[in-house]
Design a protein around this motif. Sequence first.
Motif, PDB file in Angstrom:
ATOM      1  N   LEU A  12      -4.348  -3.228  -6.043  1.00 37.47           N
ATOM      2  CA  LEU A  12      -5.191  -2.055  -5.806  1.00 37.47           C
ATOM      3  C   LEU A  12      -4.430  -0.767  -6.118  1.00 37.47           C
ATOM      4  O   LEU A  12      -4.952   0.126  -6.800  1.00 37.47           O
ATOM      5  CB  LEU A  12      -5.667  -2.038  -4.350  1.00 37.47           C
ATOM      6  CG  LEU A  12      -6.469  -0.797  -3.918  1.00 37.47           C
ATOM      7  CD1 LEU A  12      -7.772  -0.700  -4.722  1.00 37.47           C
ATOM      8  CD2 LEU A  12      -6.765  -0.835  -2.416  1.00 37.47           C
ATOM      9  N   ILE A  13      -3.197  -0.684  -5.630  1.00 32.82           N
ATOM     10  CA  ILE A  13      -2.391   0.516  -5.849  1.00 32.82           C
ATOM     11  C   ILE A  13      -2.034   0.661  -7.322  1.00 32.82           C
ATOM     12  O   ILE A  13      -2.094   1.755  -7.893  1.00 32.82           O
ATOM     13  CB  ILE A  13      -1.116   0.482  -4.978  1.00 32.82           C
ATOM     14  CG1 ILE A  13      -1.482   0.447  -3.486  1.00 32.82           C
ATOM     15  CG2 ILE A  13      -0.236   1.689  -5.277  1.00 32.82           C
ATOM     16  CD1 ILE A  13      -2.365   1.595  -3.034  1.00 32.82           C
ATOM     17  N   VAL A  14      -1.668  -0.461  -7.956  1.00 34.08           N
ATOM     18  CA  VAL A  14      -1.340  -0.425  -9.390  1.00 34.08           C
ATOM     19  C   VAL A  14      -2.539   0.047 -10.188  1.00 34.08           C
ATOM     20  O   VAL A  14      -2.420   0.860 -11.112  1.00 34.08           O
ATOM     21  CB  VAL A  14      -0.879  -1.812  -9.881  1.00 34.08           C
ATOM     22  CG1 VAL A  14      -0.784  -1.838 -11.410  1.00 34.08           C
ATOM     23  CG2 VAL A  14       0.469  -2.169  -9.273  1.00 34.08           C
ATOM     24  N   SER A  15      -3.727  -0.454  -9.822  1.00 31.76           N
ATOM     25  CA  SER A  15      -4.952  -0.049 -10.510  1.00 31.76           C
ATOM     26  C   SER A  15      -5.201   1.444 -10.353  1.00 31.76           C
ATOM     27  O   SER A  15      -5.568   2.131 -11.315  1.00 31.76           O
ATOM     28  CB  SER A  15      -6.139  -0.844  -9.969  1.00 31.76           C
ATOM     29  OG  SER A  15      -7.346  -0.418 -10.561  1.00 31.76           O
ATOM     30  N   LYS A  16      -4.983   1.951  -9.140  1.00 31.50           N
ATOM     31  CA  LYS A  16      -5.190   3.385  -8.896  1.00 31.50           C
ATOM     32  C   LYS A  16      -4.173   4.222  -9.673  1.00 31.50           C
ATOM     33  O   LYS A  16      -4.511   5.281 -10.214  1.00 31.50           O
ATOM     34  CB  LYS A  16      -5.087   3.674  -7.398  1.00 31.50           C
ATOM     35  CG  LYS A  16      -6.282   3.200  -6.590  1.00 31.50           C
ATOM     36  CD  LYS A  16      -6.172   3.658  -5.143  1.00 31.50           C
ATOM     37  CE  LYS A  16      -7.427   3.272  -4.356  1.00 31.50           C
ATOM     38  NZ  LYS A  16      -7.375   3.741  -2.946  1.00 31.50           N
ATOM     39  N   ILE A  17      -2.937   3.720  -9.697  1.00 30.57           N
ATOM     40  CA  ILE A  17      -1.904   4.443 -10.443  1.00 30.57           C
ATOM     41  C   ILE A  17      -2.254   4.494 -11.927  1.00 30.57           C
ATOM     42  O   ILE A  17      -2.170   5.546 -12.577  1.00 30.57           O
ATOM     43  CB  ILE A  17      -0.527   3.773 -10.248  1.00 30.57           C
ATOM     44  CG1 ILE A  17      -0.052   3.973  -8.808  1.00 30.57           C
ATOM     45  CG2 ILE A  17       0.501   4.354 -11.231  1.00 30.57           C
ATOM     46  CD1 ILE A  17       1.210   3.186  -8.471  1.00 30.57           C
ATOM     47  N   PHE A  69       0.827  -1.203   0.000  1.00 28.24           N
ATOM     48  CA  PHE A  69       0.000   0.000   0.000  1.00 28.24           C
ATOM     49  C   PHE A  69       0.867   1.261   0.000  1.00 28.24           C
ATOM     50  O   PHE A  69       1.967   1.281   0.564  1.00 28.24           O
ATOM     51  CB  PHE A  69      -0.941   0.006   1.217  1.00 28.24           C
ATOM     52  CG  PHE A  69      -2.053  -1.004   1.119  1.00 28.24           C
ATOM     53  CD1 PHE A  69      -3.181  -0.741   0.361  1.00 28.24           C
ATOM     54  CD2 PHE A  69      -1.960  -2.227   1.780  1.00 28.24           C
ATOM     55  CE1 PHE A  69      -4.200  -1.673   0.254  1.00 28.24           C
ATOM     56  CE2 PHE A  69      -2.978  -3.174   1.688  1.00 28.24           C
ATOM     57  CZ  PHE A  69      -4.094  -2.893   0.920  1.00 28.24           C
ATOM     58  N   SER A  70       0.348   2.308  -0.622  1.00 28.96           N
ATOM     59  CA  SER A  70       1.078   3.562  -0.753  1.00 28.96           C
ATOM     60  C   SER A  70       1.024   4.372   0.533  1.00 28.96           C
ATOM     61  O   SER A  70       0.189   4.125   1.418  1.00 28.96           O
ATOM     62  CB  SER A  70       0.480   4.398  -1.890  1.00 28.96           C
ATOM     63  OG  SER A  70      -0.851   4.783  -1.563  1.00 28.96           O
ATOM     64  N   TYR A  71       1.903   5.376   0.625  1.00 25.12           N
ATOM     65  CA  TYR A  71       1.877   6.284   1.776  1.00 25.12           C
ATOM     66  C   TYR A  71       0.515   6.969   1.893  1.00 25.12           C
ATOM     67  O   TYR A  71      -0.010   7.130   2.994  1.00 25.12           O
ATOM     68  CB  TYR A  71       2.960   7.353   1.621  1.00 25.12           C
ATOM     69  CG  TYR A  71       4.346   6.897   1.999  1.00 25.12           C
ATOM     70  CD1 TYR A  71       4.597   5.581   2.367  1.00 25.12           C
ATOM     71  CD2 TYR A  71       5.418   7.794   2.003  1.00 25.12           C
ATOM     72  CE1 TYR A  71       5.868   5.163   2.713  1.00 25.12           C
ATOM     73  CE2 TYR A  71       6.693   7.386   2.348  1.00 25.12           C
ATOM     74  CZ  TYR A  71       6.925   6.067   2.705  1.00 25.12           C
ATOM     75  OH  TYR A  71       8.177   5.656   3.069  1.00 25.12           O
ATOM     76  N   SER A  72      -0.054   7.344   0.751  1.00 26.62           N
ATOM     77  CA  SER A  72      -1.346   8.051   0.784  1.00 26.62           C
ATOM     78  C   SER A  72      -2.428   7.156   1.382  1.00 26.62           C
ATOM     79  O   SER A  72      -3.240   7.606   2.206  1.00 26.62           O
ATOM     80  CB  SER A  72      -1.748   8.474  -0.631  1.00 26.62           C
ATOM     81  OG  SER A  72      -0.850   9.421  -1.147  1.00 26.62           O
TER      82      SER A  72
END
Length: 221
Positions: free
Chosen positions: A48-53, A18-21
């Motif tokens: 999830l993070i890759v998808s958001k990116i 998971f990202s810092y955000s």
Amino acid sequence: MYTKAIKDKAIKLRREGFSYSYISSELSIAKSTLSLWLKDVSFIPNELIVSKINDSNRKLIQAKRTDKVASLMQASDFAERSIGKLSERDLFILGIGVYIGEGSKIGNFIRIANSDPRIIKFSISWLKKSFGLGNSNFKVRIHMYPDNDEGEILKFWMKELNLKKDAFYPSSFDRRTNKKFKNKGMLPYGTAHLSVVSNGDKSFGVLLHRKILASIDFVLK
């Protein structure tokens, strides 16, 4: 102060990709604090993070495309309003401008070189309308590169310029071995060198070249 349980939870989430955000939002921890806690924690973004990116990148690309289209339309409207319909004199002056940039000024011969077919096509039209030349007065040599397909390129220029094959000199090739590889494919149709031949008519020889140079001198004064 944050408890050890909170810090351990942050580390766990980071290791899970998971990202810092995301971690900051989930645990209400400042990103500056997370950067201290997690600087040595290995990070591989999860799905999830890759998808958001990817979604964020798509939105950014779409926004840039929208801005580009709007900018191009604004530029097109500006050009249409500013230029309007071109008169014969406008076309003559434009041709002089093209020759200033792309034409030969020495040797008493007329030659215009460019990789953009629109420039060469306009130059032919300019020489016809302003000086009375015909198709028989034009010869073209295509300067090509090793990655070019000579047959396809000649077909391309013949169609674009509406000239027959006998209007083309044998092509020349850039065989230099020190050419940078990054330039490969930059000129897919090579460079066209348009020349004027007088066919025995003195008005289309040295005199025509001198007329063009005199016009350039007059404009630049």
